[in-house]
Design an enzyme around this catalytic site. Structure first.
Site, PDB file in Angstrom:
ATOM      1  N   GLY A 246       0.836  -1.199   0.000  1.00  4.46           N
ATOM      2  CA  GLY A 246       0.000   0.000   0.000  1.00  4.46           C
ATOM      3  C   GLY A 246       0.869   1.247   0.000  1.00  4.46           C
ATOM      4  N   SER A 247       0.310   2.324   0.524  1.00  6.65           N
ATOM      5  CA  SER A 247       1.015   3.610   0.484  1.00  6.65           C
ATOM      6  C   SER A 247       2.123   3.668   1.540  1.00  6.65           C
ATOM      7  CB  SER A 247       0.013   4.734   0.759  1.00  6.65           C
ATOM      8  OG  SER A 247      -0.486   4.593   2.076  1.00  6.65           O
ATOM      9  N   GLY A 251       2.350   2.181   5.375  1.00  5.85           N
ATOM     10  CA  GLY A 251       3.510   1.411   5.829  1.00  5.85           C
ATOM     11  C   GLY A 251       4.131   1.988   7.086  1.00  5.85           C
ATOM     12  N   GLU A 268       5.796  -3.441   1.055  1.00  4.41           N
ATOM     13  CA  GLU A 268       5.983  -3.092  -0.357  1.00  4.41           C
ATOM     14  C   GLU A 268       5.100  -1.867  -0.581  1.00  4.41           C
ATOM     15  OE1 GLU A 268       5.115  -2.612  -4.002  1.00  4.41           O
ATOM     16  OE2 GLU A 268       4.232  -4.626  -3.978  1.00  4.41           O
ATOM     17  N   CYS A 302       2.450   0.475  -8.328  1.00  4.21           N
ATOM     18  CA  CYS A 302       3.532   1.042  -7.515  1.00  4.21           C
ATOM     19  C   CYS A 302       4.772   1.193  -8.377  1.00  4.21           C
ATOM     20  CB  CYS A 302       3.783   0.216  -6.274  1.00  4.21           C
ATOM     21  SG  CYS A 302       4.083  -1.486  -6.640  1.00  4.21           S
TER      22      CYS A 302
HETATM   23  C1  UN1 Z   1       2.200  -3.252  -7.628  1.00  6.61           C
HETATM   24  O1  UN1 Z   1       1.931  -2.279  -8.302  1.00  6.61           O
HETATM   25  O2  UN1 Z   1       1.955  -3.280  -6.389  1.00  6.61           O
HETATM   26  O3  UN1 Z   1       5.976  -4.952 -11.843  1.00  6.61           O
HETATM   27  C2  UN1 Z   1       2.761  -4.508  -8.185  1.00  6.61           C
HETATM   28  C3  UN1 Z   1       4.770  -4.708 -12.022  1.00  6.61           C
HETATM   29  C4  UN1 Z   1       3.780  -5.780 -11.636  1.00  6.61           C
HETATM   30  C5  UN1 Z   1       3.507  -5.757 -10.173  1.00  6.61           C
HETATM   31  C6  UN1 Z   1       3.154  -4.415  -9.620  1.00  6.61           C
HETATM   32  N1  UN1 Z   1       4.312  -7.070 -12.007  1.00  6.61           N
HETATM   33  O4  UN1 Z   1       4.362  -3.674 -12.509  1.00  6.61           O
END
Ligand code: UN1
Length: 511
Positions: A246-247, A251, A268, A302
């Site tokens: 998440g954000s 975290g 993450e 992310c």
């Molecule tokens: C995410 O955005 O939390 O590498 C995961 C990527 C994807 C996973 C993203 N395989 O863009």
């Protein structure tokens, strides 16, 4: 606009009833919680999809107990046999790939090819886990003492809590839960409240496999809010590991709370990912990678590309080509053919986007294209490019939307400095045909991110590598490589098969 598919039929095939309230907890049985009705709407057109009866603290408590009881037996099943259960889950996912992919698109808003890609990512990590179930290797060391053997082995941890985000509503759970189960753990999933149906559909897909193999209770799920489910997970000593996506803001709450009980967390979090394009780069590659990275998933990965650090010699040409390519990007319903940019997740996300654009303008940035919300049902915005100086302070924040900052840089060293000068450290990329530049970018003095690519964009990583990043991205690593070690506890064993008891370091103790 009506949805291009028969939604109730799709939901029915995935075990979800669009007419009545669905169970919000799964721990080997599907249970209706007392936590109130949670309605899921599609961000594509605002239409109601279905609802779930949210889990409460009682459901959470029951699921933890189910997990603990199951763990006692599951951990004693040989790892390759645990892998066999996962192999069957992979088969079930293959059979439901089209339906689950469509539901992910409908509920989260990513375009169908990405929805299907997300399910493929689950299948890939499942296949990886099956192979891993015959590995989980420990090292053997040479003891300094005669007739001694020293080695390390890996044991399961127990119940792993998995908190997942709306943007990858099913794949990131699979990275965690599938690896954890192969390691001998059980997993308790708290999915995002924005994407409950995708999670519930996954439970319906895996349940027949868990039932026929006798392993219901290994993978559990509680759909509930932060107070009823999220908070208890953080403080619960029965969960030795909490993995949260998440954000950075989230975290910073999860990390210290879990650490306060000396539990482990695997975080993450946000990224602020840059693509560096040097003068000698193949601009055709850089163009596609940047557009996919910045506009794919409507900028809600992310790993999304947020900053384009382009060297002076090609800055004008690449920026112009990029602006032109943005004009051909179709925005629309994620299940419609040819659409590349679906909606944002909800109205709040649209407000965040428009606020960010206003702030960019106020701080002197130049909007080269996009910049507005799209006036149609659903939560659509225009993919946006903003030209800003490399030290633009607001660009250090992650806005979870398709906004790309273009910054002109002098050379590679300047680009690396700008790349690293943000709080986050997830993904990064350089486009160059120079081997020396590529190696410098990858060196100790190069990118400080968990992912560093050459002539590949920042998003769309394969599951075989360890996934995660540094600094405020949280430091966790999930998915492939040796990320499995986070889901196990290491035990160092020294075994004496001689007749004497020599002490290490030459210490004597004669009694
Ligand atoms: C995410 O955005 O939390 O590498 C995961 C990527 C994807 C996973 C993203 N395989 O863009």
């Amino acid at each position: 606009m009506a949805s291009p598919i028969d939604v109730p039929a799709l939901l029915r095939r995935l075990g979800i009833d669009s007419e009545s309230t669905n169970a919000g907890a799964y721990d080997g049985a599907f249970t209706h919680g007392d936590g109130g009705e949670l309605v899921s709407h599609s961000p594509a057109d605002g239409a109601r999809l279905a609802s779930v009866a949210q889990a409460t603290r009682d459901d959470y408590e029951r699921s933890v107990r189910t997990g603990l009881e199951t763990f006692d037996r599951w951990r004693m099943l040989p790892a390759p046999q645990r892998g066999e259960v996962l192999r069957q889950i992979a088969e079930a996912l293959r059979a439901s790939k089209d339906d689950l992919g469509a539901l992910v698109s409908l509920e989260m808003g990513k375009v169908l090819s990405e929805g299907l890609g997300e399910v493929q990512e689950m299948i890939d990590i499942a296949d990886f886990g099956v192979g891993l179930s015959r590995q989980l290797y420990g090292l053997t060391m040479h003891s300094e003492r005669p007739q001694h053997r020293m080695y390390e082995q890996w044991h399961p941890l127990g119940t792993v809590g998995v908190i997942s985000a709306f943007n990858f509503p099913v794949a990131v759970w699979a990275w965690n839960a599938f690896i954890a189960m192969v390691c001998g753990d059980v997993a308790l999933w708290k999915p995002s409240e924005k994407t409950p149906l995708s999670a519930l559909a996954v439970c319906h897909i895996i349940d027949p496999v868990l039932e026929r193999t006798g392993w219901r209770g290994v993978l559990n799920c509680v759909i509930g809010d932060v107070d009823e489910v999220g908070e208890p997970m953080l403080d619960d000593r029965r969960l030795p590991l909490v993995s949260a996506t998440g954000s950075c803001r989230m975290g910073k709450i999860v990390g210290p709370r879990v650490a306060a009980r000396l539990g482990r967390s695997l975080l993450e979090l946000g990224g602020n990912n840059a693509i560096i394009v040097l003068d000698d780069a193949n601009l055709d590659l850089a163009l596609v990678a940047t557009a996919f990275g910045a506009v794919g998933t409507a900028g809600q990965r992310c790993t999304s590309t947020r900053r384009l650090l382009v060297q002076k010699g090609v800055a004008a040409e690449l920026t112009e080509r990029l602006v032109k390519s943005y004009s051909s990007i179709r925005i629309g319903h994620p299940l419609e053919d040819g659409v590349l940019c679906g909606p944002l997740i909800d109205g709040d996300a649209v407000t965040m986007f428009t606020d960010a654009v206003a702030r960019i303008r106020a701080d002197g940035g130049e909007i080269l294209c996009g910049g507005s919300a799209v006036d149609r049902p659903g939560h659509y915005v225009e993919p946006t490019i903003a030209r800003v100086p490399p030290d633009f302070a607001f660009a250090k924040d992650e806005t979870f939307a398709p906004i790309l900052y273009v910054m002109e840089v002098d050379d590679l060293d300047h680009a690396i400095r700008v790349n690293n000068d943000v709080p986050q450290g997830l993904s990064s990329a350089v486009f160059t045909d120079s081997m020396r530049a590529a190696e410098r970018f990858l060196s100790h003095a190069g990118s400080d991110c968990g992912i560093a690519n050459v002539n590949i964009g920042t998003s769309g990583a394969e599951i075989g590598g360890a996934f995660g990043g540094e600094k405020e991205t949280g430091g966790g690593r999930e998915a492939g490589s040796d990320a499995w070690k986070a889901y196990m506890r290491r035990q160092t064993c020294t075994l004496n098969w001689g007749d004497d008891l020599p002490l290490a370091q030459g210490v004597t103790f004669d009694v």
